[in-house]
Design a protein around this motif. Sequence first.
Motif, PDB file in Angstrom:
ATOM      1  N   ALA A 202       5.292  -3.173  -4.717  1.00  0.00           N
ATOM      2  CA  ALA A 202       5.082  -1.862  -4.095  1.00  0.00           C
ATOM      3  C   ALA A 202       4.355  -0.913  -5.052  1.00  0.00           C
ATOM      4  O   ALA A 202       3.482  -0.141  -4.624  1.00  0.00           O
ATOM      5  CB  ALA A 202       6.416  -1.267  -3.657  1.00  0.00           C
ATOM      6  N   ALA A 203       4.682  -0.977  -6.329  1.00  0.00           N
ATOM      7  CA  ALA A 203       4.010  -0.127  -7.312  1.00  0.00           C
ATOM      8  C   ALA A 203       2.536  -0.513  -7.442  1.00  0.00           C
ATOM      9  O   ALA A 203       1.661   0.369  -7.501  1.00  0.00           O
ATOM     10  CB  ALA A 203       4.703  -0.237  -8.667  1.00  0.00           C
ATOM     11  N   ALA A 204       2.252  -1.797  -7.467  1.00  0.00           N
ATOM     12  CA  ALA A 204       0.856  -2.250  -7.534  1.00  0.00           C
ATOM     13  C   ALA A 204       0.084  -1.816  -6.295  1.00  0.00           C
ATOM     14  O   ALA A 204      -1.057  -1.343  -6.385  1.00  0.00           O
ATOM     15  CB  ALA A 204       0.802  -3.774  -7.694  1.00  0.00           C
ATOM     16  N   PHE A 205       0.707  -1.948  -5.126  1.00  0.00           N
ATOM     17  CA  PHE A 205       0.085  -1.509  -3.870  1.00  0.00           C
ATOM     18  C   PHE A 205      -0.208  -0.010  -3.917  1.00  0.00           C
ATOM     19  O   PHE A 205      -1.303   0.433  -3.548  1.00  0.00           O
ATOM     20  CB  PHE A 205       1.028  -1.851  -2.704  1.00  0.00           C
ATOM     21  N   SER A 206       0.757   0.771  -4.367  1.00  0.00           N
ATOM     22  CA  SER A 206       0.576   2.229  -4.473  1.00  0.00           C
ATOM     23  C   SER A 206      -0.537   2.578  -5.437  1.00  0.00           C
ATOM     24  O   SER A 206      -1.349   3.470  -5.161  1.00  0.00           O
ATOM     25  CB  SER A 206       1.870   2.893  -4.952  1.00  0.00           C
ATOM     26  N   LEU A 207      -0.586   1.898  -6.562  1.00  0.00           N
ATOM     27  CA  LEU A 207      -1.615   2.158  -7.554  1.00  0.00           C
ATOM     28  C   LEU A 207      -3.005   1.888  -6.994  1.00  0.00           C
ATOM     29  O   LEU A 207      -3.916   2.698  -7.172  1.00  0.00           O
ATOM     30  CB  LEU A 207      -1.360   1.303  -8.805  1.00  0.00           C
ATOM     31  N   VAL A 208      -3.158   0.779  -6.301  1.00  0.00           N
ATOM     32  CA  VAL A 208      -4.460   0.453  -5.692  1.00  0.00           C
ATOM     33  C   VAL A 208      -4.851   1.531  -4.685  1.00  0.00           C
ATOM     34  O   VAL A 208      -6.001   1.994  -4.673  1.00  0.00           O
ATOM     35  CB  VAL A 208      -4.422  -0.939  -5.023  1.00  0.00           C
ATOM     36  N   LEU A 209      -3.910   1.961  -3.858  1.00  0.00           N
ATOM     37  CA  LEU A 209      -4.223   2.996  -2.866  1.00  0.00           C
ATOM     38  C   LEU A 209      -4.536   4.332  -3.527  1.00  0.00           C
ATOM     39  O   LEU A 209      -5.425   5.066  -3.071  1.00  0.00           O
ATOM     40  CB  LEU A 209      -3.080   3.148  -1.869  1.00  0.00           C
TER      41      LEU A 209
END
Length: 164
Positions: free
Chosen positions: A126-133
């Motif tokens: 979830a953190a990686a997804f948030s960072l990409v967004l």
Amino acid sequence: RERSVFKMFTLENAAQFAAENRWLLCRLTFGIYLIILSVMDIKRRKLKLTVLLSGVLFIPAGVLCRTEIPAAFLLAGGAVGTVFLAVSKVTEEAFGYGDSVLILIMGGFLGFWDILALLTGAFILAAAFSLVLLIRSRFQRKDTFPFVPFLTAAYLGGMAFGIY
């Protein structure tokens, strides 16, 4: 010759296979349940209560399928979910109740150490997804996204890598 092929697929053989592979079958069935919840969470941003609560049946199934884990670890795994329910209450559902109930079910099914490993994986994803967004400027800090797909991905990944 044909008769011997069909003889292999008897009810007795199927029952023996199920008994010998009960933990695998329980995990696969639980994975299908999580995929259904993930689709629901992505499409509606809300989990249907009856579908979510049907997962409670996996807790006794996990006890029957996985006899080598002490009951105390399964109870402790469920307790992790109660901590998340308290977080949902305190944060006025910044972390949703549905996610917390699912974590409680997953903890009761997997046990304490496995739910901690799963949550670590889910939060990293979830953190990686948030960072990409955030980098792509398609996301604001206050925006939300469904969390069940990350729990599902961590579960399926853990199964694939033999973590549980």
